[in-house]
Design a protein around this motif. Structure first.
Motif, PDB file in Angstrom:
ATOM      1  N   ALA A 290       0.844  -1.193   0.000  1.00  0.00           N
ATOM      2  CA  ALA A 290       0.000   0.000   0.000  1.00  0.00           C
ATOM      3  C   ALA A 290       0.878   1.241   0.000  1.00  0.00           C
ATOM      4  O   ALA A 290       1.952   1.254   0.613  1.00  0.00           O
ATOM      5  CB  ALA A 290      -0.928   0.012   1.214  1.00  0.00           C
ATOM      6  N   VAL A 291       0.425   2.269  -0.708  1.00  0.00           N
ATOM      7  CA  VAL A 291       1.179   3.514  -0.795  1.00  0.00           C
ATOM      8  C   VAL A 291       0.231   4.695  -0.632  1.00  0.00           C
ATOM      9  O   VAL A 291      -0.974   4.585  -0.850  1.00  0.00           O
ATOM     10  CB  VAL A 291       1.905   3.655  -2.151  1.00  0.00           C
ATOM     11  CG1 VAL A 291       2.866   2.507  -2.384  1.00  0.00           C
ATOM     12  CG2 VAL A 291       0.913   3.746  -3.306  1.00  0.00           C
ATOM     13  N   ARG A 292       0.818   5.804  -0.242  1.00  0.00           N
ATOM     14  CA  ARG A 292       0.095   7.072  -0.277  1.00  0.00           C
ATOM     15  C   ARG A 292       0.569   7.827  -1.513  1.00  0.00           C
ATOM     16  O   ARG A 292       1.771   8.054  -1.692  1.00  0.00           O
ATOM     17  CB  ARG A 292       0.365   7.879   0.985  1.00  0.00           C
ATOM     18  CG  ARG A 292      -0.287   9.268   0.959  1.00  0.00           C
ATOM     19  CD  ARG A 292      -0.135   9.976   2.291  1.00  0.00           C
ATOM     20  NE  ARG A 292      -0.944   9.322   3.310  1.00  0.00           N
ATOM     21  CZ  ARG A 292      -0.518   9.066   4.533  1.00  0.00           C
ATOM     22  NH1 ARG A 292       0.714   9.372   4.899  1.00  0.00           N
ATOM     23  NH2 ARG A 292      -1.306   8.478   5.410  1.00  0.00           N
ATOM     24  N   LEU A 293      -0.370   8.181  -2.389  1.00  0.00           N
ATOM     25  CA  LEU A 293       0.001   8.911  -3.597  1.00  0.00           C
ATOM     26  C   LEU A 293       0.705  10.211  -3.230  1.00  0.00           C
ATOM     27  O   LEU A 293       0.263  10.936  -2.338  1.00  0.00           O
ATOM     28  CB  LEU A 293      -1.236   9.220  -4.442  1.00  0.00           C
ATOM     29  CG  LEU A 293      -1.975   8.028  -5.072  1.00  0.00           C
ATOM     30  CD1 LEU A 293      -3.216   8.521  -5.787  1.00  0.00           C
ATOM     31  CD2 LEU A 293      -1.074   7.268  -6.030  1.00  0.00           C
ATOM     32  N   PRO A 351      -9.658  10.791   0.801  1.00  0.00           N
ATOM     33  CA  PRO A 351     -10.228   9.711  -0.003  1.00  0.00           C
ATOM     34  C   PRO A 351      -9.466   9.555  -1.314  1.00  0.00           C
ATOM     35  O   PRO A 351      -9.254  10.514  -2.044  1.00  0.00           O
ATOM     36  CB  PRO A 351     -11.669  10.174  -0.248  1.00  0.00           C
ATOM     37  CG  PRO A 351     -11.966  11.077   0.895  1.00  0.00           C
ATOM     38  CD  PRO A 351     -10.672  11.784   1.198  1.00  0.00           C
ATOM     39  N   GLY A 352      -9.032   8.336  -1.578  1.00  0.00           N
ATOM     40  CA  GLY A 352      -8.328   8.065  -2.820  1.00  0.00           C
ATOM     41  C   GLY A 352      -6.835   8.255  -2.755  1.00  0.00           C
ATOM     42  O   GLY A 352      -6.131   7.903  -3.710  1.00  0.00           O
ATOM     43  N   SER A 353      -6.323   8.795  -1.658  1.00  0.00           N
ATOM     44  CA  SER A 353      -4.884   9.034  -1.602  1.00  0.00           C
ATOM     45  C   SER A 353      -4.100   7.813  -1.163  1.00  0.00           C
ATOM     46  O   SER A 353      -2.884   7.761  -1.313  1.00  0.00           O
ATOM     47  CB  SER A 353      -4.574  10.195  -0.654  1.00  0.00           C
ATOM     48  OG  SER A 353      -4.897   9.858   0.682  1.00  0.00           O
ATOM     49  N   ILE A 354      -4.809   6.800  -0.607  1.00  0.00           N
ATOM     50  CA  ILE A 354      -4.161   5.542  -0.244  1.00  0.00           C
ATOM     51  C   ILE A 354      -4.551   4.499  -1.288  1.00  0.00           C
ATOM     52  O   ILE A 354      -5.726   4.266  -1.531  1.00  0.00           O
ATOM     53  CB  ILE A 354      -4.589   5.062   1.149  1.00  0.00           C
ATOM     54  CG1 ILE A 354      -4.301   6.142   2.191  1.00  0.00           C
ATOM     55  CG2 ILE A 354      -3.888   3.763   1.488  1.00  0.00           C
ATOM     56  CD1 ILE A 354      -2.839   6.477   2.353  1.00  0.00           C
ATOM     57  N   VAL A 355      -3.554   3.902  -1.921  1.00  0.00           N
ATOM     58  CA  VAL A 355      -3.799   2.966  -3.015  1.00  0.00           C
ATOM     59  C   VAL A 355      -3.233   1.603  -2.632  1.00  0.00           C
ATOM     60  O   VAL A 355      -2.086   1.507  -2.175  1.00  0.00           O
ATOM     61  CB  VAL A 355      -3.141   3.454  -4.326  1.00  0.00           C
ATOM     62  CG1 VAL A 355      -3.373   2.454  -5.445  1.00  0.00           C
ATOM     63  CG2 VAL A 355      -3.709   4.814  -4.715  1.00  0.00           C
ATOM     64  N   GLY A 356      -4.058   0.552  -2.789  1.00  0.00           N
ATOM     65  CA  GLY A 356      -3.620  -0.807  -2.518  1.00  0.00           C
ATOM     66  C   GLY A 356      -3.164  -1.495  -3.790  1.00  0.00           C
ATOM     67  O   GLY A 356      -3.776  -1.340  -4.848  1.00  0.00           O
ATOM     68  N   LEU A 357      -2.077  -2.220  -3.695  1.00  0.00           N
ATOM     69  CA  LEU A 357      -1.554  -2.968  -4.822  1.00  0.00           C
ATOM     70  C   LEU A 357      -1.619  -4.454  -4.494  1.00  0.00           C
ATOM     71  O   LEU A 357      -1.228  -4.870  -3.390  1.00  0.00           O
ATOM     72  CB  LEU A 357      -0.100  -2.587  -5.127  1.00  0.00           C
ATOM     73  CG  LEU A 357       0.176  -1.146  -5.555  1.00  0.00           C
ATOM     74  CD1 LEU A 357       0.402  -0.256  -4.327  1.00  0.00           C
ATOM     75  CD2 LEU A 357       1.408  -1.085  -6.452  1.00  0.00           C
ATOM     76  N   GLY A 358      -2.107  -5.245  -5.426  1.00  0.00           N
ATOM     77  CA  GLY A 358      -2.135  -6.693  -5.256  1.00  0.00           C
ATOM     78  C   GLY A 358      -1.554  -7.368  -6.484  1.00  0.00           C
ATOM     79  O   GLY A 358      -2.021  -7.135  -7.597  1.00  0.00           O
ATOM     80  N   TRP A 359      -0.508  -8.144  -6.284  1.00  0.00           N
ATOM     81  CA  TRP A 359       0.132  -8.875  -7.377  1.00  0.00           C
ATOM     82  C   TRP A 359      -0.173 -10.370  -7.220  1.00  0.00           C
ATOM     83  O   TRP A 359       0.024 -10.946  -6.150  1.00  0.00           O
ATOM     84  CB  TRP A 359       1.632  -8.652  -7.348  1.00  0.00           C
ATOM     85  CG  TRP A 359       2.181  -7.663  -8.335  1.00  0.00           C
ATOM     86  CD1 TRP A 359       3.234  -7.879  -9.179  1.00  0.00           C
ATOM     87  CD2 TRP A 359       1.760  -6.325  -8.589  1.00  0.00           C
ATOM     88  NE1 TRP A 359       3.489  -6.745  -9.943  1.00  0.00           N
ATOM     89  CE2 TRP A 359       2.586  -5.771  -9.602  1.00  0.00           C
ATOM     90  CE3 TRP A 359       0.737  -5.519  -8.076  1.00  0.00           C
ATOM     91  CZ2 TRP A 359       2.444  -4.483 -10.097  1.00  0.00           C
ATOM     92  CZ3 TRP A 359       0.586  -4.233  -8.562  1.00  0.00           C
ATOM     93  CH2 TRP A 359       1.422  -3.723  -9.556  1.00  0.00           C
ATOM     94  N   LEU A 414       4.345   5.253  -7.644  1.00  0.00           N
ATOM     95  CA  LEU A 414       3.087   5.882  -7.258  1.00  0.00           C
ATOM     96  C   LEU A 414       3.236   6.861  -6.104  1.00  0.00           C
ATOM     97  O   LEU A 414       2.567   7.905  -6.077  1.00  0.00           O
ATOM     98  CB  LEU A 414       2.067   4.806  -6.870  1.00  0.00           C
ATOM     99  CG  LEU A 414       1.528   3.930  -8.003  1.00  0.00           C
ATOM    100  CD1 LEU A 414       0.681   2.802  -7.426  1.00  0.00           C
ATOM    101  CD2 LEU A 414       0.717   4.762  -8.983  1.00  0.00           C
ATOM    102  N   GLY A 415       4.057   6.523  -5.117  1.00  0.00           N
ATOM    103  CA  GLY A 415       4.112   7.396  -3.949  1.00  0.00           C
ATOM    104  C   GLY A 415       4.992   6.828  -2.864  1.00  0.00           C
ATOM    105  O   GLY A 415       6.038   6.242  -3.132  1.00  0.00           O
ATOM    106  N   ASP A 416       4.523   6.965  -1.638  1.00  0.00           N
ATOM    107  CA  ASP A 416       5.314   6.583  -0.478  1.00  0.00           C
ATOM    108  C   ASP A 416       4.698   5.345   0.174  1.00  0.00           C
ATOM    109  O   ASP A 416       3.561   5.387   0.669  1.00  0.00           O
ATOM    110  CB  ASP A 416       5.338   7.728   0.535  1.00  0.00           C
ATOM    111  CG  ASP A 416       5.893   9.003  -0.087  1.00  0.00           C
ATOM    112  OD1 ASP A 416       6.941   8.922  -0.756  1.00  0.00           O
ATOM    113  OD2 ASP A 416       5.257  10.070   0.077  1.00  0.00           O
ATOM    114  N   PRO A 417       5.433   4.221   0.192  1.00  0.00           N
ATOM    115  CA  PRO A 417       4.904   3.000   0.800  1.00  0.00           C
ATOM    116  C   PRO A 417       4.562   3.203   2.271  1.00  0.00           C
ATOM    117  O   PRO A 417       5.266   3.909   3.004  1.00  0.00           O
ATOM    118  CB  PRO A 417       6.047   1.998   0.628  1.00  0.00           C
ATOM    119  CG  PRO A 417       6.846   2.524  -0.517  1.00  0.00           C
ATOM    120  CD  PRO A 417       6.757   4.021  -0.417  1.00  0.00           C
TER     121      PRO A 417
END
Length: 508
Positions: A290-293, A351-359, A414-417
Motif C-alpha cells: 500500500a502507498v500514499r500517492l 479519499p483516494g490518496s491511499i492505493v492498494g496494490l495486489g500482485w 506511485l508514492g510513499d509506501p
C-alpha cells in the motif's frame, strides 16, 4: 425459487455461481423449450437471489448475508486469513512437509462466490490462454456480456489517469498495446445518481432466465450423488437441507458447477474418478502493498455514495498491470474500498490518496498438487472429507521473488509506501483455485473434460467453474470460466434433442 423438487428435467445444474448461472442464461436464450433446474446447497441471502452482497445498502443486512454464506459450521478460529462470506476448510488443508493451502475457502449461498468477489474481469494473455479453443475471444466477449463488464465505470475518478500514467512509466515499455497498463475491466455498473451495483449471479441470470417458466432454482438442496447407468447420466440424488428428506431428479444432462473443490468432491462421491480428478490444483500466490500517492491535489468530488459511505473507489479507480510470459504475474491497483484485505488500517487522510496494490503469481502446474477425498471421514455436509496436497516449487519461489520486486517498483512510482516491505498473503487468499477438473483437447489422463466441458467417459455429464481452466494463470479467472461455460451451454443447446412437453402442458 422453489421448494418442490421436480421429478424430471432436461438439464440439472449443481451450483448457482457465475458459471452455473451462465448455463442457465444461455439455455434460456437458445433453448427455452428445455426444463432446467438449478440446485444450491446454501440459502438465498439476497433479493434478487444471487446478487452481490456489496450492493446491499444496509451494513447490518450485508453482514448478515455474509454470515449466512459461511457454510454448515462456524469458521475456524485459528488465526487463518478468511474473507467475510466464506468458510475455511476445517482441516486437511496442509499435509506434513508440504505448504498446503491454509486459507482455502468456499461459500455456500445462492450466487456462490459471485456474491462476494471483487468483480475483476481481465482477459487472459500469452500462456494463460487456452490454445486448443479457436473461438476463445468470441466466448470471452460473450462472458463480458453476461457479467456486465465495463472498462470505464470509474473512468471519471480524479486520480485514475494519474495512477495509470505513473504505472505505465514502469511497465509499458516493450509490451504490446493489449498488455500495457489500463483500466481494470470490472463487472460493475454505475447509475446516474452514482449508485454502484456490483455484478453477481443475478446479473448473469438476467431477466430472460428469471422469466423462463421452465427454469427453477432450489436453494438449500445438497446434491450428494450424480446418478449414472451404463456410462450415461440419468440424474442426481439430493437432500433437502430444510427437512433432511432425500429426493431423486431424473435429468438428460447434468452440469456440476459447485467450485474447484466441491465439483471434484461430488464426482468422486458419485464413483466418477478420472485419473486427473482433483489434480493440477493451482492457486495464485498473492502479494500486497500500500502507498500514499504523492503530489496529488485533494478533491471533494464524489466522496460519498448514496448509501453514505466513503466512495474511495471513485477517487483512484482500479487499474490493471496485465500478465505477460516475461513477467508472470498480474497486478491490480485499487483503493481500499475495492480490496478484499484491509491493506492500510487506520486513518486515511484523503479519499483516494491511499492505493492498494495486489500482485497475483502464476503457479507451476504439477499433478502432485491435488485435492483428495476420504473414503470414511466426512465434512460438515456429510460429503467425503477433503485433503489438500500442495507444494511451491523452486520456480514458484523465483516468481514470487520477482513479483515482490515488481510491486515495490510500482509502489515507488506511485508514492510513499506505508510499510517498508510488501506482504505475502497465506496460500489460498486469492480464492482463485483452478485445475481440479481441467479441460483438454484429448483424453490422455491429464484432463477431466473435453473443450465443451463434457466429462470423459460419462455421457451427459459436464463440469464448470474455475477448476476447468487448464492453464496456469495469474489473472482473475471468472471471465475465463464463464466463457468456457458459454461453450458448454451452446453445445447443449445445439445437441440436445427437443424436450418433451411439461406435464401441465400435456394435461391442457
Amino acid at each position: 425459487m422453489g421448494r418442490h423438487f421436480p421429478d424430471d428435467v432436461d438439464v440439472a445444474i449443481v451450483g448457482s455461481g457465475p458459471t452455473g448461472a451462465a448455463y442457465a442464461r444461455i439455455l434460456s436464450e437458445l433453448r427455452p423449450d428445455l426444463r432446467v433446474a438449478m440446485f444450491e446447497v446454501g440459502p438465498a441471502v439476497t433479493d434478487p437471489p444471487g446478487a452481490h452482497v456489496k450492493s446491499i445498502a444496509d451494513e447490518d443486512a450485508r453482514a448478515d448475508a455474509q454470515h449466512r454464506s459461511e457454510g454448515p459450521s462456524s469458521p475456524a478460529a485459528d488465526g487463518r486469513l478468511r474473507r467475510a462470506g466464506t468458510f475455511l476448510l476445517a482441516d486437511g488443508f496442509q499435509q506434513a512437509d508440504e505448504d498446503g493451502i491454509p486459507s482455502v475457502a468456499m461459500s455456500s449461498n445462492v450466487g456462490g462466490m459471485g456474491a462476494h468477489w471483487t468483480c475483476a474481469c481481465p482477459r487472459p494473455g500469452d500462456s494463460e490462454r487456452i490454445t486448443f479453443i479457436p473461438d476463445l475471444d468470441d466466448l470471452l466477449a460473450e462472458a463480458v456480456r453476461l457479467l456486465g463488464v465495463s472498462t470505464d465505470a470509474f473512468d471519471d475518478a480524479p486520480f485514475a489517469h494519474e495512477v495509470r500514467r505513473r504505472l505505465a512509466t514502469v511497465f509499458d515499455e516493450g509490451r504490446p498495446a493489449e498488455r500495457r497498463v489500463q483500466p481494470m475491466p470490472l463487472a460493475v455498473s454505475v447509475g446516474d445518481d452514482g449508485t454502484v451495483t456490483w455484478s453477481g449471479s443475478d446479473v448473469v441470470f438476467g431477466h430472460v432466465t428469471r422469466n423462463n417458466p421452465r427454469f427453477t432454482l432450489h436453494a438449500e438442496a445438497l446434491v450428494r450423488r450424480v446418478l449414472v447407468e451404463d456410462g450415461r447420466v440419468t440424474g442426481l440424488q439430493l437432500i433437502d437441507r430444510t427437512d433432511g428428506t432425500v429426493h431423486e431428479v431424473n435429468a438428460r444432462e447434468v452440469v456440476v458447477a459447485a467450485d474447484a473443490l466441491r465439483t471434484p468432491q461430488l464426482l468422486w462421491a458419485s464413483g466418477i474418478r478420472p485419473v486427473a480428478l482433483g489434480r493440477y490444483l493451482n492457486d495464485q500466490s498473492q502479494i500486497i502493498h500500500a502507498v500514499r500517492l504523492r503530489d496529488v491535489e485533494s478533491t471533494t468530488a464524489s466522496r460519498l455514495d448514496p448509501r453514505g459511505r466513503t466512495t474511495v473507489v471513485r477517487q483512484s479507480g482500479v487499474s490493471w498491470v496485465p500478465y505477460t510470459d516475461a513477467e508472470p504475474f498480474h497486478g491490480q491497483v485499487m483503493q481500499l474500498d475495492a480490496s478484499p484485505v484491509p491493506l492500510a488500517p487506520g486513518d486515511v487522510p484523503e479519499p483516494g490518496s491511499i492505493v492498494g496494490l495486489g500482485w497475483f503469481c502464476a503457479k507451476e502446474l504439477s499433478a502432485e498438487d491435488r485435492v483428495t477425498f476420504d473414503a470414511t471421514e466426512t465434512d460438515g455436509y456429510g460429503m467425503p472429507a477433503m485433503r489438500v496436497h500442495y507444494l511451491l516449487s523452486e520456480a514458484d519461489h523465483a516468481v514470487l521473488d520477482r513479483a515482490r520486486d515488481s510491486i515495490k517498483r510500482a509502489a515507488a512510482a506511485l508514492g510513499d509506501p506505508l510499510d517498508p516491505e510488501p506482504r505475502t498473503l497465506p496460500l489460498g487468499a486469492s480464492l482463485h483455485y483452478q485445475g481440479t477438473v481441467r479441460m483438454g483437447a484429448v483424453d490422455d489422463a491429464t484432463t477431466v473434460c473435453d473443450p465443451v466441458s463434457r466429462v470423459w467417459g460419462v455421457d451427459g455429464l459436464r463440469v464448470a467453474g474455475n477448476g476447468v481452466i487448464p492453464t496456469s494463470t495469474a489473472c482473475n479467472p471468472t471471465l475465463t470460466s464463464v466463457a468456457l461455460a458459454v461453450a458448454g451451454a451452446r453445445n447443449i443447446a445445439e445437441s440436445l434433442p427437443a424436450a418433451r412437453p411439461m406435464q401441465e402442458e400435456v394435461s391442457r
